[in-house]
Design an enzyme around this catalytic site. Sequence first.
Site, PDB file in Angstrom:
ATOM      1  N   TYR A 161      -5.307  -8.054  -1.508  1.00 56.56           N
ATOM      2  CA  TYR A 161      -6.541  -7.603  -0.855  1.00 56.56           C
ATOM      3  C   TYR A 161      -7.472  -8.769  -0.519  1.00 56.56           C
ATOM      4  CZ  TYR A 161      -9.235  -3.294  -0.046  1.00 56.56           C
ATOM      5  OH  TYR A 161      -9.865  -2.214   0.512  1.00 56.56           O
ATOM      6  N   LYS A 231       2.942  -2.255 -10.380  1.00 62.74           N
ATOM      7  CA  LYS A 231       4.284  -2.204  -9.783  1.00 62.74           C
ATOM      8  C   LYS A 231       5.052  -3.415 -10.305  1.00 62.74           C
ATOM      9  CE  LYS A 231       7.284  -0.387  -6.886  1.00 62.74           C
ATOM     10  NZ  LYS A 231       7.928   0.909  -7.121  1.00 62.74           N
ATOM     11  N   ASP A 284       4.122   4.079  -8.277  1.00 61.92           N
ATOM     12  CA  ASP A 284       4.644   5.203  -7.489  1.00 61.92           C
ATOM     13  C   ASP A 284       4.801   6.449  -8.368  1.00 61.92           C
ATOM     14  OD1 ASP A 284       6.612   3.749  -8.750  1.00 61.92           O
ATOM     15  OD2 ASP A 284       8.045   3.791  -7.090  1.00 61.92           O
ATOM     16  N   ASP A 308      -7.236   0.808  -4.492  1.00 59.00           N
ATOM     17  CA  ASP A 308      -7.717   1.336  -3.212  1.00 59.00           C
ATOM     18  C   ASP A 308      -6.974   2.628  -2.873  1.00 59.00           C
ATOM     19  OD1 ASP A 308      -8.998   1.502  -0.793  1.00 59.00           O
ATOM     20  OD2 ASP A 308      -7.879  -0.113   0.162  1.00 59.00           O
TER      21      ASP A 308
HETATM   22  O1  LIG Z   1     -13.238  -3.257   3.316  1.00 60.66           O
HETATM   23  C1  LIG Z   1     -12.796  -2.325   3.948  1.00 60.66           C
HETATM   24  O2  LIG Z   1     -12.987  -2.169   5.163  1.00 60.66           O
HETATM   25  C2  LIG Z   1     -12.007  -1.249   3.247  1.00 60.66           C
HETATM   26  C3  LIG Z   1     -12.352  -1.187   1.810  1.00 60.66           C
HETATM   27  C4  LIG Z   1     -11.769  -0.014   1.121  1.00 60.66           C
HETATM   28  O3  LIG Z   1     -10.992   0.763   1.628  1.00 60.66           O
HETATM   29  C5  LIG Z   1     -12.178   0.218  -0.261  1.00 60.66           C
HETATM   30  O4  LIG Z   1     -12.781  -0.650  -0.874  1.00 60.66           O
HETATM   31  O5  LIG Z   1     -11.881   1.313  -0.788  1.00 60.66           O
HETATM   32 MG   LIG Z   2     -10.446   2.367   0.297  1.00 62.42          MG
END
Ligand SMILES: O=C(O)CCC(=O)C(=O)O
Ligand SMILES: [Mg+2]
Length: 418
Positions: A161, A231, A284, A308
């Site tokens: 991320y 995972k 999963d 997320d």
């Molecule tokens: O930073 C973004 O645009 C998405 C972030 C996201 O989906 C979240 O933090 O849950």
């Molecule tokens: Mg999100």
Amino acid sequence: MSTQLSIPNDGQAITLGEQGELHVPDNPIIPYIEGDGIGVDVTPAMLKVVNAAVSKAYANRRKIHWMEIYAGEKSTQIYGENIWLSDETLQAIRDYHVAIKGPLTTPVSGGIRSLNVALRQQLDLYICLRPVHYFKGVPSPLKHPEMTDMVIFRENSEDIYAGIEWAAGSESVSQVIDFLQQSMGVSEIRFPEQCAIGIKPVSEQGSKRLIRAAFDYAIHNARSSVTLVHKGNIMKFTEGAFKDWGYQLAKDEYGAEMIGEGPWCQFQNPQTGEMIVVKDVIADAFLQQILLRPSDYDVVATLNLNGDYISDALAAQVGGIGIAPGANIGDGIALFEATHGTAPKYAGQNKVNPGSMILSAQMMLVHMGWIEAAELVEQGVEKTIAAKTVTYDFERMMTGATLRSCSEFADDIIAQMP
Ligand SMILES: O=C(O)CCC(=O)C(=O)O
Ligand SMILES: [Mg+2]
Ligand SMILES: NC(=O)C1=CN([C@@H]2O[C@H](COP(=O)(O)OP(=O)(O)OC[C@H]3O[C@@H](n4cnc5c(N)ncnc54)[C@H](OP(=O)(O)O)[C@@H]3O)[C@@H](O)[C@H]2O)C=CC1
């Protein structure tokens, strides 16, 4: 750059004590970011509900002095083209310690990188805290949505991320691929001529500080288990290590002992005397078990991308992301925000559910120790849903409900505060 912020004259900053504890005056200045897209709908609704709750709980004794700060589209209007997140915005959040934000747009594929991620990284808000529980009467796809009661601790500063990646066909990606093939002996890259590369940093320090926060939360909130979701069978040295570091932390710092042959272990909650079980599950399998056996899970600690996905999936189980709150927390700074994004197709229509933003503010009031106001917000939300006066997302799944706009729903919450 000259300041674009209007610091409220009658407000005072929240400060930190020697142990890092918050000192909240009765007139705190709280910075807020309106947000892109539906931010123009949900943020004013949130401000109105919080002001009403504070006024009802404390009359004239306490009042929040809101200070608008800017990020995203609005920042470019205030500070100039291409200034999506100014130093002044970051500094205000650092200086005032508690803030709240609406959602911010991130374009897919090209364009700017996520401002949400930038805020979390630059302020080192390493915990993304997303509690998920059921409000009676909310329409859900599950037969027993009340069995879902989990608190997600999502690592917020590392993992894939973080956006360390190189585009296919770029000069940089060929250098990375050359390095991997020539210097590291990597032979598994398929189609190297056309390949993009992303990097997944996961550290012991980053993992342990997140998992430690999850253990401490379980202790202080009398929760029964902490599940490490990973995972690690596939990504052994990142996700697998996250799990191993979690068990190690439980043993080294919390005195956990193995259950049977392990690897599950447990430690005694020093506050209640009850045992807290530390277990792990592969991501999963977890995603199917939260549908089939949600009551098996309580506090969840996981890496950034898993967190997320899990946040939105769990939110759906209890009615959707229109009502899913959250917070980004670091040492001495907390930035509250909804789980959902900018839902651009609804922007400015006064239509969407402000519940997620309002419940994020409810978490903020708890964080500030303003429990009475927080309870008024929560009860207002509960009663409004029970009265079936709801926004489109709930109304379309409920029988006999009355459709309310975003602002009407907020007004209903205020009217329903006991
Ligand atoms: O930073 C973004 O645009 C998405 C972030 C996201 O989906 C979240 O933090 O849950
Ligand atoms: Mg999100
Ligand atoms: N922390 C942040 O600021 C976040 C930002 N984003 C960004 O937001 C943008 C849009 O992302 P997208 O993937 O469409 O996800 P969104 O969360 O913005 O919206 C997806 C769908 O969720 C439902 N939804 C979202 N918010 C609400 C609400 N308040 N009330 C009721 N329903 C809601 C809608 O469903 P339906 O269509 O069924 O009505 C909507 O179409 C992207 O740029 C993304 O990067 C995404 C997540 C978090």
